[in-house]
Write a protein that holds these residues in place. Structure first.
Motif, PDB file in Angstrom:
ATOM      1  N   ALA A  79      15.280  16.935 -38.602  1.00  0.00           N
ATOM      2  CA  ALA A  79      15.748  16.230 -37.408  1.00  0.00           C
ATOM      3  C   ALA A  79      14.787  16.516 -36.268  1.00  0.00           C
ATOM      4  CB  ALA A  79      17.156  16.682 -37.027  1.00  0.00           C
ATOM      5  N   ILE A  80      14.379  15.477 -35.559  1.00  0.00           N
ATOM      6  CA  ILE A  80      13.500  15.638 -34.398  1.00  0.00           C
ATOM      7  C   ILE A  80      14.092  14.901 -33.208  1.00  0.00           C
ATOM      8  CG2 ILE A  80      11.405  15.958 -35.775  1.00  0.00           C
ATOM      9  CD1 ILE A  80      10.709  13.083 -35.272  1.00  0.00           C
ATOM     10  N   GLU A  81      13.521  15.130 -32.046  1.00  0.00           N
ATOM     11  CA  GLU A  81      14.026  14.570 -30.794  1.00  0.00           C
ATOM     12  C   GLU A  81      12.936  13.676 -30.214  1.00  0.00           C
ATOM     13  OE1 GLU A  81      17.666  15.780 -28.293  1.00  0.00           O
ATOM     14  OE2 GLU A  81      17.085  15.948 -30.380  1.00  0.00           O
ATOM     15  N   GLY A  82      12.746  12.485 -30.835  1.00  0.00           N
ATOM     16  CA  GLY A  82      11.575  11.672 -30.547  1.00  0.00           C
ATOM     17  C   GLY A  82      11.498  11.045 -29.179  1.00  0.00           C
ATOM     18  N   ALA A  83      12.623  10.951 -28.462  1.00  0.00           N
ATOM     19  CA  ALA A  83      12.600  10.390 -27.112  1.00  0.00           C
ATOM     20  C   ALA A  83      12.692  11.468 -26.038  1.00  0.00           C
ATOM     21  CB  ALA A  83      13.743   9.384 -26.937  1.00  0.00           C
ATOM     22  N   SER A  84      12.651  12.728 -26.451  1.00  0.00           N
ATOM     23  CA  SER A  84      12.731  13.823 -25.493  1.00  0.00           C
ATOM     24  C   SER A  84      11.336  14.167 -24.992  1.00  0.00           C
ATOM     25  CB  SER A  84      13.373  15.055 -26.140  1.00  0.00           C
ATOM     26  OG  SER A  84      13.224  16.182 -25.304  1.00  0.00           O
ATOM     27  N   ILE A  85      11.107  13.974 -23.719  1.00  0.00           N
ATOM     28  CA  ILE A  85       9.798  14.260 -23.137  1.00  0.00           C
ATOM     29  C   ILE A  85       9.424  15.738 -23.311  1.00  0.00           C
ATOM     30  CG2 ILE A  85       8.405  14.197 -21.031  1.00  0.00           C
ATOM     31  CD1 ILE A  85       9.137  11.429 -22.178  1.00  0.00           C
ATOM     32  N   PRO A  86      10.316  16.682 -22.966  1.00  0.00           N
ATOM     33  CA  PRO A  86       9.921  18.086 -23.111  1.00  0.00           C
ATOM     34  C   PRO A  86       9.715  18.498 -24.554  1.00  0.00           C
ATOM     35  CG  PRO A  86      12.207  17.904 -22.410  1.00  0.00           C
ATOM     36  CD  PRO A  86      11.619  16.555 -22.263  1.00  0.00           C
ATOM     37  N   GLU A  87      10.624  18.095 -25.465  1.00  0.00           N
ATOM     38  CA  GLU A  87      10.440  18.485 -26.864  1.00  0.00           C
ATOM     39  C   GLU A  87       9.123  17.941 -27.407  1.00  0.00           C
ATOM     40  OE1 GLU A  87      12.373  20.565 -28.799  1.00  0.00           O
ATOM     41  OE2 GLU A  87      13.303  20.951 -26.859  1.00  0.00           O
ATOM     42  N   ASN A  88       8.816  16.689 -27.091  1.00  0.00           N
ATOM     43  CA  ASN A  88       7.554  16.103 -27.544  1.00  0.00           C
ATOM     44  C   ASN A  88       6.353  16.888 -27.030  1.00  0.00           C
ATOM     45  OD1 ASN A  88       8.733  14.042 -28.997  1.00  0.00           O
ATOM     46  ND2 ASN A  88       8.554  12.530 -27.367  1.00  0.00           N
ATOM     47  N   SER A  89       6.380  17.242 -25.758  1.00  0.00           N
ATOM     48  CA  SER A  89       5.224  17.936 -25.181  1.00  0.00           C
ATOM     49  C   SER A  89       5.093  19.340 -25.758  1.00  0.00           C
ATOM     50  CB  SER A  89       5.335  17.987 -23.655  1.00  0.00           C
ATOM     51  OG  SER A  89       6.467  18.724 -23.234  1.00  0.00           O
ATOM     52  N   HIS A  90       6.214  19.997 -26.021  1.00  0.00           N
ATOM     53  CA  HIS A  90       6.157  21.342 -26.604  1.00  0.00           C
ATOM     54  C   HIS A  90       5.545  21.311 -27.994  1.00  0.00           C
ATOM     55  CE1 HIS A  90       9.791  22.714 -23.939  1.00  0.00           C
ATOM     56  NE2 HIS A  90       8.713  22.389 -23.242  1.00  0.00           N
ATOM     57  N   HIS A  91       6.010  20.361 -28.812  1.00  0.00           N
ATOM     58  CA  HIS A  91       5.482  20.280 -30.176  1.00  0.00           C
ATOM     59  C   HIS A  91       4.027  19.818 -30.174  1.00  0.00           C
ATOM     60  CE1 HIS A  91       9.224  21.412 -31.938  1.00  0.00           C
ATOM     61  NE2 HIS A  91       9.871  20.379 -31.436  1.00  0.00           N
ATOM     62  N   THR A 114      25.825  19.038 -38.354  1.00  0.00           N
ATOM     63  CA  THR A 114      26.801  18.267 -39.129  1.00  0.00           C
ATOM     64  C   THR A 114      26.290  17.905 -40.523  1.00  0.00           C
ATOM     65  OG1 THR A 114      26.007  16.223 -38.084  1.00  0.00           O
ATOM     66  CG2 THR A 114      27.901  17.308 -37.083  1.00  0.00           C
ATOM     67  N   GLY A 115      25.140  18.429 -40.924  1.00  0.00           N
ATOM     68  CA  GLY A 115      24.635  18.214 -42.272  1.00  0.00           C
ATOM     69  C   GLY A 115      23.890  16.918 -42.486  1.00  0.00           C
ATOM     70  N   LYS A 116      23.589  16.198 -41.403  1.00  0.00           N
ATOM     71  CA  LYS A 116      22.824  14.959 -41.544  1.00  0.00           C
ATOM     72  C   LYS A 116      21.331  15.223 -41.696  1.00  0.00           C
ATOM     73  CE  LYS A 116      26.100  12.122 -38.939  1.00  0.00           C
ATOM     74  NZ  LYS A 116      26.293  11.267 -37.732  1.00  0.00           N
ATOM     75  N   ALA A 117      20.914  16.431 -41.392  1.00  0.00           N
ATOM     76  CA  ALA A 117      19.521  16.842 -41.550  1.00  0.00           C
ATOM     77  C   ALA A 117      19.506  18.281 -42.038  1.00  0.00           C
ATOM     78  CB  ALA A 117      18.751  16.707 -40.244  1.00  0.00           C
ATOM     79  N   SER A 118      18.466  18.638 -42.772  1.00  0.00           N
ATOM     80  CA  SER A 118      18.409  19.963 -43.401  1.00  0.00           C
ATOM     81  C   SER A 118      17.545  20.963 -42.651  1.00  0.00           C
ATOM     82  CB  SER A 118      17.879  19.829 -44.829  1.00  0.00           C
ATOM     83  OG  SER A 118      18.721  19.004 -45.600  1.00  0.00           O
ATOM     84  N   MET A 119      16.684  20.492 -41.763  1.00  0.00           N
ATOM     85  CA  MET A 119      15.812  21.389 -40.990  1.00  0.00           C
ATOM     86  C   MET A 119      15.740  20.912 -39.544  1.00  0.00           C
ATOM     87  SD  MET A 119      12.624  22.161 -43.638  1.00  0.00           S
ATOM     88  CE  MET A 119      12.444  20.453 -44.201  1.00  0.00           C
ATOM     89  N   LEU A 120      15.418  21.852 -38.674  1.00  0.00           N
ATOM     90  CA  LEU A 120      15.361  21.575 -37.243  1.00  0.00           C
ATOM     91  C   LEU A 120      14.407  22.567 -36.599  1.00  0.00           C
ATOM     92  CD1 LEU A 120      16.679  20.236 -34.608  1.00  0.00           C
ATOM     93  CD2 LEU A 120      18.223  22.212 -34.647  1.00  0.00           C
ATOM     94  N   MET A 121      13.486  22.094 -35.762  1.00  0.00           N
ATOM     95  CA  MET A 121      12.617  22.971 -34.972  1.00  0.00           C
ATOM     96  C   MET A 121      13.195  23.046 -33.565  1.00  0.00           C
ATOM     97  SD  MET A 121       8.772  21.924 -36.294  1.00  0.00           S
ATOM     98  CE  MET A 121       8.972  20.167 -35.971  1.00  0.00           C
TER      99      MET A 121
END
Length: 442
Positions: free
Chosen positions: A203-215, A276-283
């Motif tokens: 699972a990623i947060e593709g519309a999140s400005i801060p998450e995108n910049s951090h990654h 909720t189990g819709k994704a198996s990994m998360l950063m």
């Protein structure tokens, strides 16, 4: 930050009216105003807290008893507003421009140099620092992320964070995967096995400005990209930066282990998918409290460092996280400087550092508070290791917050293209990064 999630370092899209949210408290922002503008009457302080828990309501439930305790001790009432990360930087910048803001506020530590350059935040020189207990109480690396090198900081550390890779233990066991991934090749292979039946591997947060910049920063470090040269000039579209950004976006575009709908996620939705189990990994940055609030039990997940390339590229560094965290600052426009500093001292006291960092599963940047056994859990030990061995600070340059906004926006556009099935080529990535650099003025 959150760095988090620098770790959890946030966007500025449109100006907002900063005083509106606190107008019910006082006639002006900076709510500690006494009659005639005196600085000696402990009335009301306004406090903008960042959204650290799963929801704003969770933060209110966590912070309100502590603010009541402060009022009982000092007679100073604190008017709390929890500001979402998607709005926080925008609100702060508007306040520094207008001179009307809260008395005390949380900031992502990666914004420290940018906000310091505005002149809107109180400097913690030696005398001021002594009023809250002195520099020696703080973890040096956390304090180093409170302002530009060689200058007095304009904030003090409140919560220390780092990014880790969370994984669902049952999903991994059911798929026959014996251990969490240590390289991107392994993560992609594992994610492919785990992507089935409406569930995705990551699972990623593709519309999140801060998450995108951090990654983008972490991938950039791994692939040998520095987004600023030694003089602080932006260099966003180097071949290394293109490779790094493409590698991240390709988790959706090419590898398809992240759902196309993740391109629209911006408000902790990826964390909800993981819980909720819709994704198996998360950063994510120190997510244990939020995952528990969303219904997961601690034994259901594990956390390890974010993967690295199987072979370190030329110029690449073994960096898996930014040095993330939340700092506490005071606006220079406050009408109750003494009360604001009393509040900072309270929030960074051993007792409050233990209570709050326990609640948020973050690490106390106050050294003496780290002795509590709560900060020796397996998750916390992992984050201690990351911060000690594989975390790097975001560039402490005045334009850092612009970097986050522009690079984060460029990745948002690329994820939108990926979700729409458009090809993500080196040329497409370079065009977005070049446009961001031009808007920065470099």
């Amino acid at each position: 930050m959150r760095t988090h999630p620098l770790s959890r370092l946030r966007p500025a899209w449109a100006a907002s009216t900063v005083c509106l949210a606190v107008a019910v408290v006082s006639a002006a922002c900076g709510g500690g105003t006494a009659p005639g503008g005196r600085n000696d009457a402990p009335k009301t302080l306004t406090y903008w807290a960042s959204n650290q828990g799963a929801t704003i309501d969770v933060d209110k439930r966590t912070l309100t008893p502590e603010l009541t305790k402060f009022e009982q001790q000092t007679g100073i009432k604190v008017k709390l507003e929890v500001v979402p990360w998607t709005d926080l930087l925008n609100r702060i910048l508007a306040a520094t421009t207008s001179g009307q803001g809260p008395d005390v506020l949380n900031i992502g530590n990666t914004w420290s140099a940018s906000l310091q350059a505005t002149g809107g935040l109180l400097q913690f020189d030696t005398k001021t620092m002594d009023q809250i207990g002195g520099r020696a109480r703080f973890l040096p690396s956390a304090l180093a992320s409170a302002g530009a090198a060689g200058k007095d900081p304009t904030a003090v550390p409140l919560y220390s964070l780092a990014y880790g890779l969370y994984y669902n233990k049952k999903h991994f066991a059911d798929a026959g995967i014996g251990r969490p991934p240590a390289t991107w090749d392994e993560l992609i292979a594992d994610g492919t096995k785990l992507t089935k039946g409406g569930r995705h591997g990551l699972a990623i947060e593709g519309a999140s400005i801060p998450e995108n910049s951090h990654h983008a920063f972490v991938f950039g470090q791994q692939y040998g990209a520095d987004f600023f040269d030694p003089a602080g000039k932006p260099q966003f579209d180097t071949p290394q930066a293109v490779t790094a950004v493409k590698a991240y976006v390709d988790l959706m575009a090419r590898d398809k282990i992240a759902a196309p709908g993740n391109a629209e996620y911006s408000a902790n939705q990826s964390m909800k998918d993981f819980a909720t189990g819709k994704a198996s990994m998360l950063m994510w940055q120190s997510a244990a409290t939020s995952l528990a609030d969303l219904g997961m039990k601690p034994g259901e997940w594990g956390v390890v460092p974010v993967p690295l390339p199987a072979r370190t590229p030329p110029g690449g560094k073994k960096v898996t996280s930014l040095v993330a965290g939340i700092n506490l600052a005071v606006f220079t426009s406050t009408h109750n400087r003494d009360g604001a500093l009393k509040f900072v001292k309270f929030m960074t006291s051993d007792d409050e550092q233990t209570i709050l960092n326990k609640a948020y599963r973050s690490l106390p940047p106050v050294l003496s508070a780290q002795q509590d056994p709560a900060f020796s859990t397996p998750d916390q030990q992992t984050f201690r290791q990351i911060l000690a061995t594989s975390a790097a600070p975001l560039p402490m340059v005045p334009k850092e917050s612009q970097f986050e906004t522009l690079i984060g926006g460029a990745l948002k556009n690329l994820f939108a293209d990926a979700a729409a099935g458009k090809p993500i080529t080196d040329e497409r990535v370079k065009s977005e990064l070049s446009a961001a650099q031009q808007r920065m003025g470099g």
